[in-house]
Design an enzyme around this catalytic site. Structure first.
Site, PDB file in Angstrom:
ATOM      1  N   GLY A 195     132.331  69.740 -93.125  1.00 37.55           N
ATOM      2  CA  GLY A 195     131.382  68.692 -92.773  1.00 37.55           C
ATOM      3  C   GLY A 195     129.966  69.105 -93.109  1.00 37.55           C
ATOM      4  O   GLY A 195     129.667  70.301 -93.211  1.00 37.55           O
ATOM      5  N   GLN A 201     120.896  69.262 -92.771  1.00 44.35           N
ATOM      6  CA  GLN A 201     121.221  70.533 -93.431  1.00 44.35           C
ATOM      7  C   GLN A 201     120.746  70.575 -94.876  1.00 44.35           C
ATOM      8  O   GLN A 201     120.686  71.642 -95.483  1.00 44.35           O
ATOM      9  CB  GLN A 201     122.735  70.791 -93.387  1.00 44.35           C
ATOM     10  CG  GLN A 201     123.242  71.088 -91.983  1.00 44.35           C
ATOM     11  CD  GLN A 201     124.720  71.373 -91.992  1.00 44.35           C
ATOM     12  OE1 GLN A 201     125.536  70.468 -91.942  1.00 44.35           O
ATOM     13  NE2 GLN A 201     125.092  72.644 -92.101  1.00 44.35           N
ATOM     14  N   CYS A 244     129.474  77.339 -89.507  1.00 44.49           N
ATOM     15  CA  CYS A 244     128.551  76.306 -89.982  1.00 44.49           C
ATOM     16  C   CYS A 244     127.974  76.761 -91.318  1.00 44.49           C
ATOM     17  O   CYS A 244     127.626  77.932 -91.478  1.00 44.49           O
ATOM     18  CB  CYS A 244     127.432  76.116 -88.960  1.00 44.49           C
ATOM     19  SG  CYS A 244     126.177  74.927 -89.469  1.00 44.49           S
ATOM     20  N   LEU A 245     127.861  75.838 -92.261  1.00 42.71           N
ATOM     21  CA  LEU A 245     127.327  76.197 -93.579  1.00 42.71           C
ATOM     22  C   LEU A 245     125.874  76.676 -93.500  1.00 42.71           C
ATOM     23  O   LEU A 245     125.404  77.361 -94.398  1.00 42.71           O
ATOM     24  CB  LEU A 245     127.441  75.006 -94.540  1.00 42.71           C
ATOM     25  CG  LEU A 245     128.885  74.611 -94.919  1.00 42.71           C
ATOM     26  CD1 LEU A 245     128.887  73.318 -95.716  1.00 42.71           C
ATOM     27  CD2 LEU A 245     129.577  75.722 -95.694  1.00 42.71           C
ATOM     28  N   HIS A 255     130.486  68.693 -83.835  1.00 45.00           N
ATOM     29  CA  HIS A 255     129.577  69.671 -84.463  1.00 45.00           C
ATOM     30  C   HIS A 255     128.496  68.955 -85.288  1.00 45.00           C
ATOM     31  O   HIS A 255     127.311  69.275 -85.177  1.00 45.00           O
ATOM     32  CB  HIS A 255     130.423  70.602 -85.347  1.00 45.00           C
ATOM     33  CG  HIS A 255     129.649  71.622 -86.121  1.00 45.00           C
ATOM     34  ND1 HIS A 255     129.798  72.978 -85.939  1.00 45.00           N
ATOM     35  CD2 HIS A 255     128.733  71.479 -87.128  1.00 45.00           C
ATOM     36  CE1 HIS A 255     128.978  73.621 -86.772  1.00 45.00           C
ATOM     37  NE2 HIS A 255     128.333  72.743 -87.509  1.00 45.00           N
ATOM     38  N   GLU A 256     128.922  67.971 -86.091  1.00 41.58           N
ATOM     39  CA  GLU A 256     127.960  67.280 -86.968  1.00 41.58           C
ATOM     40  C   GLU A 256     127.011  66.390 -86.162  1.00 41.58           C
ATOM     41  O   GLU A 256     125.820  66.299 -86.490  1.00 41.58           O
ATOM     42  CB  GLU A 256     128.686  66.463 -88.041  1.00 41.58           C
ATOM     43  CG  GLU A 256     129.633  67.254 -88.948  1.00 41.58           C
ATOM     44  CD  GLU A 256     129.013  68.476 -89.599  1.00 41.58           C
ATOM     45  OE1 GLU A 256     127.788  68.492 -89.827  1.00 41.58           O
ATOM     46  OE2 GLU A 256     129.751  69.436 -89.861  1.00 41.58           O
ATOM     47  N   HIS A 304     124.210  68.365 -84.936  1.00 37.32           N
ATOM     48  CA  HIS A 304     123.161  68.608 -85.945  1.00 37.32           C
ATOM     49  C   HIS A 304     122.102  67.502 -85.907  1.00 37.32           C
ATOM     50  O   HIS A 304     120.917  67.756 -86.114  1.00 37.32           O
ATOM     51  CB  HIS A 304     123.765  68.628 -87.358  1.00 37.32           C
ATOM     52  CG  HIS A 304     124.273  69.976 -87.787  1.00 37.32           C
ATOM     53  ND1 HIS A 304     123.482  71.091 -87.850  1.00 37.32           N
ATOM     54  CD2 HIS A 304     125.504  70.379 -88.207  1.00 37.32           C
ATOM     55  CE1 HIS A 304     124.194  72.126 -88.275  1.00 37.32           C
ATOM     56  NE2 HIS A 304     125.437  71.722 -88.500  1.00 37.32           N
TER      57      HIS A 304
END
Ligand code: NI
Length: 155
Positions: free
Chosen positions: A46, A51, A88-89, A130-131, A134
Site C-alpha cells: 500500500g 508518502q 512501511c515503505l 495503516h494507510e 498516514h
C-alpha cells in the site's frame, strides 16, 4: 506514468494531516498512476499520497486481491483483533508487531468520485488501517509493541 520518490519518515510531510481530494481530474489520475507504478517497483502492499509528498487523502492498496484506489477513505466499522508484523515503505528496515482490527468496513471514492463501500479482513484490513493512519500524519512505528529483526522473521 512515472516513478515518484518515496519520502522517508523523517520528512515532515509524513506527520501532517492531509486534506480531502476535491477535484477528480487528470492531475489526480496522474498521481494515482504514478503511485501505482511506484508501489509496484517498491514491491509494497500500500501507498498513501503523503508518502510521495502530496498532502491529499488518496491511497492505493494491492495485497494480492486486485488494485484498489481509496480516495477520501473513512473506516466506518471495525471488529476483532489481529497482531502481526508490519512495515512501511517510508520506514525501511523497521518491522514490528502491531495490533489492529481484524475486519474493517470502509467507504471511499474511486478516481471518478463515485462512492463505494467494502468489507475486508486480515492483511487487507491491516493495510487499510495503516494507510488511513498516514492520512492523519501517523506512522506505524508509533504503534509498534515490539520491534523485530527482519532477518530472523524472513519477511
Ligand atoms: Ni506506510
Amino acid at each position: 506514468m512515472a516513478l515518484r520518490t518515496i519520502l522517508n519518515k523523517r520528512d515532515e510531510a509524513l506527520s501532517k494531516v492531509c486534506r480531502p481530494v476535491e477535484k477528480f481530474d487528470e492531475k489526480l489520475w496522474i498521481l494515482l498512476d504514478d503511485m501505482i507504478e511506484t508501489l509496484k517497483k517498491a514491491d509494497g502492499a500500500g501507498l498513501a499520497a503523503p508518502q510521495v509528498g502530496i498532502l491529499r487523502r488518496a491511497v492505493i492498496i494491492d495485497v494480492g486481491e486486485g488494485l484498489y484506489e481509496l480516495i477520501n477513505p473513512e473506516i466506518i466499522e471495525k471488529s476483532g483483533s489481529q497482531r502481526d508484523v508490519e512495515g512501511c515503505l517510508s520506514c525501511p528496515g523497521e518491522w514490528g508487531y502491531v495490533t489492529r482490527a481484524q475486519k474493517v468496513k470502509f467507504k471511499a471514492q474511486d478516481r471518478n468520485g463515485n462512492w463505494y463501500e467494502k468489507e475486508v479482513e486480515g492483511l487487507f484490513a491491516r493495510c487499510v488501517q495503516h494507510e488511513c493512519d498516514h492520512l492523519e500524519g501517523k506512522l506505524f512505528v508509533s504503534l509498534v509493541e515490539e520491534f523485530v529483526d527482519v532477518e530472523e522473521e524472513k519477511l
